[in-house]
Design a protein around this motif. Structure first.
Motif, mmCIF file in Angstrom:
data_model
loop_
_atom_site.group_PDB
_atom_site.id
_atom_site.type_symbol
_atom_site.label_atom_id
_atom_site.label_comp_id
_atom_site.label_asym_id
_atom_site.label_seq_id
_atom_site.Cartn_x
_atom_site.Cartn_y
_atom_site.Cartn_z
ATOM 1 N N UNK A 253 0.859 -1.180 0.000
ATOM 2 C CA UNK A 253 0.000 0.000 0.000
ATOM 3 C C UNK A 253 0.895 1.228 0.000
ATOM 4 N N UNK A 254 0.306 2.343 -0.388
ATOM 5 C CA UNK A 254 1.083 3.578 -0.349
ATOM 6 C C UNK A 254 0.156 4.777 -0.241
ATOM 7 N N UNK B 191 -6.058 3.009 3.852
ATOM 8 C CA UNK B 191 -6.576 2.413 5.101
ATOM 9 C C UNK B 191 -7.201 3.418 6.075
ATOM 10 N N UNK B 192 -7.839 4.437 5.549
ATOM 11 C CA UNK B 192 -8.575 5.338 6.445
ATOM 12 C C UNK B 192 -9.767 4.623 7.058
ATOM 13 N N UNK B 193 -10.416 3.775 6.264
ATOM 14 C CA UNK B 193 -11.653 3.130 6.705
ATOM 15 C C UNK B 193 -11.442 2.046 7.754
ATOM 16 N N UNK B 194 -10.203 1.703 8.023
ATOM 17 C CA UNK B 194 -9.933 0.674 9.039
ATOM 18 C C UNK B 194 -9.045 1.225 10.149
ATOM 19 N N UNK B 195 -9.176 2.543 10.400
ATOM 20 C CA UNK B 195 -8.448 3.112 11.529
ATOM 21 C C UNK B 195 -7.509 4.245 11.199
ATOM 22 N N UNK B 196 -7.639 4.859 10.008
ATOM 23 C CA UNK B 196 -6.763 5.968 9.617
ATOM 24 C C UNK B 196 -5.294 5.576 9.743
ATOM 25 N N UNK B 197 -4.984 4.373 9.251
ATOM 26 C CA UNK B 197 -3.657 3.808 9.485
ATOM 27 C C UNK B 197 -2.560 4.459 8.652
ATOM 28 N N UNK C 231 -8.776 10.095 1.318
ATOM 29 C CA UNK C 231 -8.331 8.701 1.350
ATOM 30 C C UNK C 231 -8.797 7.947 0.113
ATOM 31 N N UNK C 232 -8.070 6.886 -0.215
ATOM 32 C CA UNK C 232 -8.314 6.141 -1.456
ATOM 33 C C UNK C 232 -9.124 4.871 -1.249
ATOM 34 N N UNK C 233 -9.346 4.452 -0.019
ATOM 35 C CA UNK C 233 -10.056 3.195 0.246
ATOM 36 C C UNK C 233 -11.524 3.450 0.546
#
Length: 386
Positions: free
Chosen positions: A49-50, A133-139, A69-71
């Motif tokens: 990921x990037x 990965x914003x949708x799984x915790x803003x990682x 975010x891209x997700x």
């Protein structure tokens, strides 16, 4: 390309939170580079990921970060009437697809105005900051922000996070922390409930602890009427355990969703939970020495946002949207990460959050148009002064 044409391309990348986003990030990279803009990629540790960032304009202090975010979230078992990964325009004036609202619509607005940004002699720079990965915790946000701070000699002043808000400025959000808890008890006949340790009973005590913790915060006066609800919330969304009514459960699982007001300490809340679980272990180890409660973060704390009501960024948003009336939300976004990094941060983007995460998600063509107008107004404003 128009914003709608770009959006059609972006939604075709079915990148769910947690999955590799390299296909969409590489498309974004190629598109932005085609206008002569230098791109920086910030990969995760496994290079699957990037995130992406770039600067348009001069290397001077005081610029504006446009963040998205891209997700997207899953579509499985949702009753979609159209292909969720194909942009469908309907006679009602809406554009349907997963991510059309949350939040590829904002990305499309940014990219549609990119040619104008490049041709304009900006006095202050504009930055794109697109994450995974914003949708799984803003990682992806923390590493992206750190990379931005290390890459540029100048310091951006503002960060606009384009989450769907109908272009209304949002200056406050709660933090979010999701915690998974596994209770390991002893198995036995239900008649021996006092001689064994029921994982289900202990899981229920944790649920009640969370309820009482929330009530104690309310009773202590930790209230902020800008939010709904106006207090920190602790909620058990998942709980399961046991195999039969007459068997003491040796295993139970629960998941807590904790959303804290900016004034409440999310880290302390987490520590209080761990301390309570440790106290239960100590109390019950004499009955069952292997009794254990495992407390694990589903994802790190997504920090709250609490932008000052007199912040310059509110005036900036007002100038480019015509809307100076701010509000707050109880959902979390990457805005808290940008604020903690020292940028005056605000949430403002096209589309309605009411359409996010649901079947037949859409953004109206009018909102997409207004989103483009907002970015164009930002370019015009940075051309003259800031």
């Amino acid at each position: 390309m128009t914003a709608q044409e770009i959006l059609a391309k972006l939604v075709s990348f079915s990148v769910l939170g947690g999955e590799s986003n390299l296909k969409i990030i590489n498309w974004l990279k190629d598109y932005i580079e085609s206008f002569g803009v230098e791109i920086y990629l910030v990969p995760n540790k496994t290079n699957t990921k990037a995130s992406l960032h770039c600067r348009i304009g001069p290397a001077v202090d005081g610029g504006v970060i446009l963040s998205g975010h891209t997700d997207v979230v899953p579509v499985k078992e949702q009753p979609w009437n159209t292909n969720p990964f194909e942009l469908v325009e309907k006679p009602d004036g809406n554009l349907y697809a997963r991510g059309s609202c949350d939040m590829k619509g904002f990305l499309a607005c940014c990219l549609a105005v990119l040619p104008k940004m490049v041709k304009t002699k900006l006095k202050k720079p504009i930055y794109f900051a697109f994450t995974y990965d914003e949708e799984v915790g803003c990682l992806g946000a923390p590493s992206l922000i750190n990379h931005i701070k290390k890459t540029y000699s100048e310091k951006p002043k503002y960060a606009i996070i384009g989450e769907a808000s109908m272009l209304q400025p949002i200056i406050g959000q709660k933090s979010i922390h999701i915690i998974d808890i596994t209770v390991n008890g002893s198995q036995g006949h239900s008649s021996r409930i006092k001689q064994e340790v029921s994982a289900v009973h202990e899981a229920a005590r944790i649920v009640m602890w969370a309820e009482e913790k929330m009530n104690s915060l309310i009773n202590s006066g930790s209230i902020d009427s800008r939010f709904e609800p106006p207090h920190s919330s602790l909620h058990t969304g998942i709980i399961n355990g046991g195999i039969a009514p007459n068997i003491i459960a040796n295993k139970a699982f629960l998941s807590l969703d904790i959303r804290c007001l900016p004034q409440d300490d999310a880290n302390q809340m987490y520590q209080d939970l761990k301390n309570y679980c440790k106290s239960r272990e100590k109390a019950l180890n004499p009955i069952f020495s292997s009794f254990r409660i495992d407390v694990v973060e589903n994802h790190p704390i997504v920090p709250s946002l609490n932008t000052n009501e007199n912040s310059d960024v509110i005036n900036l948003i007002g100038k480019i949207t015509g809307n100076y009336n701010w509000t707050t939300v109880s959902y979390a976004s990457e805005a808290g990460h940008f604020a903690n990094a020292g940028f005056e941060s605000i949430i403002c983007g096209p589309g309605s959050i009411a359409q996010a995460h649901r079947a037949n998600e859409y953004i109206s063509k009018n909102q997409l148009k207004k989103g483009v107008e907002m970015i164009k107004n930002l370019v015009k404003h940075l051309k003259t002064s800031i």
